[in-house]
Design an enzyme around this catalytic site. Structure first.
Site, PDB file in Angstrom:
ATOM      1  N   CYS A  78      36.208  45.891  31.617  1.00 28.43           N
ATOM      2  CA  CYS A  78      35.997  45.702  33.048  1.00 28.43           C
ATOM      3  C   CYS A  78      34.647  45.033  33.301  1.00 28.43           C
ATOM      4  O   CYS A  78      33.718  45.171  32.498  1.00 28.43           O
ATOM      5  CB  CYS A  78      36.005  47.044  33.794  1.00 28.43           C
ATOM      6  SG  CYS A  78      37.492  48.032  33.607  1.00 28.43           S
ATOM      7  N   ASP A  79      34.560  44.361  34.418  1.00 27.52           N
ATOM      8  CA  ASP A  79      33.270  43.825  34.840  1.00 27.52           C
ATOM      9  C   ASP A  79      33.257  43.751  36.365  1.00 27.52           C
ATOM     10  O   ASP A  79      34.204  43.253  36.978  1.00 27.52           O
ATOM     11  CB  ASP A  79      33.018  42.433  34.266  1.00 27.52           C
ATOM     12  CG  ASP A  79      31.597  41.978  34.549  1.00 27.52           C
ATOM     13  OD1 ASP A  79      30.698  42.353  33.769  1.00 27.52           O
ATOM     14  OD2 ASP A  79      31.381  41.284  35.554  1.00 27.52           O
ATOM     15  N   SER A  80      32.184  44.268  36.956  1.00 23.62           N
ATOM     16  CA  SER A  80      32.066  44.293  38.419  1.00 23.62           C
ATOM     17  C   SER A  80      30.863  43.485  38.874  1.00 23.62           C
ATOM     18  O   SER A  80      29.792  43.535  38.259  1.00 23.62           O
ATOM     19  CB  SER A  80      31.910  45.742  38.915  1.00 23.62           C
ATOM     20  OG  SER A  80      33.037  46.526  38.605  1.00 23.62           O
TER      21      SER A  80
END
Length: 212
Positions: A78-80
């Site tokens: 994931c990457d935000s």
């Protein structure tokens, strides 16, 4: 039984999964996020940028897993990042940067984008992949100066995308959101469920105490 591997050091993501019935194995990637983003074409959309970062993290960890131990597994990366005024913002890292960002964010709204990538592994080989981005609009209140300084001094906003959290002290400064709360925390459960289904894994078989 399929092993769930979380390619992230984020305690918030781990907490979301645990509260949702999954006890993942945590592996932290060594991906240079700035280098990955810099290598993308200039016309890459913000949504695609966070997806590619999530993909890079998942693939980095997948390459390190023992084929025997992880013969049947899924790796989730994931990457935000926060999108405000057309600019993506990651972790501020320093109080000065976080303070400047809050000067822009206070009393306004922005979109928290979280890229997700799910890899299905069998005997060390990637046999299926699914990726997508979830976007949630976050409406911020305007903290009082002393509140903001206390928040910055806590250190919490320095290591999180957009210089805020929804599930921590930053939650005091979020008026409302439009979208998936779990995605704002760092891993969107509805989206991950769909991506898992795309690679042939049912969510119930991953639950602690569930059946395959």
């Amino acid at each position: 039984m399929t092993i769930f591997v979380l390619a992230s050091a984020s305690p918030a993501r781990l907490g979301v999964l645990r509260n949702a019935g999954i006890e993942p194995l945590v592996r932290v990637s060594n991906v240079d996020e700035d280098a990955v983003a810099a290598a993308l074409p200039a016309d890459t959309t913000p949504e695609q940028i966070v997806i590619e970062l999530a993909r890079a993290k998942a693939r980095d960890i997948a390459a390190t897993l023992d084929p025997t131990e992880f013969a049947d597994s899924v790796v989730v990366g994931c990457d935000s990042m926060l999108l405000m005024d057309g600019v993506l913002q990651g972790k501020p890292l320093t109080p000065d940067v976080a303070r400047a960002r809050w000067a822009e964010m206070a009393g306004r709204s922005a979109d928290l984008l979280t890229g997700h990538c799910v890899l299905r592994l069998r005997d060390g080989k990637i046999v299926a992949e699914a990726a997508d981005c979830s976007g949630t609009t976050v409406h911020f209140v305007k903290p009082e100066p002393d509140e903001l300084e206390a928040y910055l001094a806590s250190g919490e906003p320095l290591q999180v995308a957009g210089a805020f959290t929804l599930d921590g002290r930053g939650g005091w400064f979020v008026d409302r959101i439009e979208g998936d709360p779990s995605s704002v925390i760092g891993i969107g459960l509805p989206l991950v469920r769909r991506l898992l289904a795309e690679v042939g894994v049912g969510i119930a078989q991953l639950w602690v105490g569930g059946t395959a």
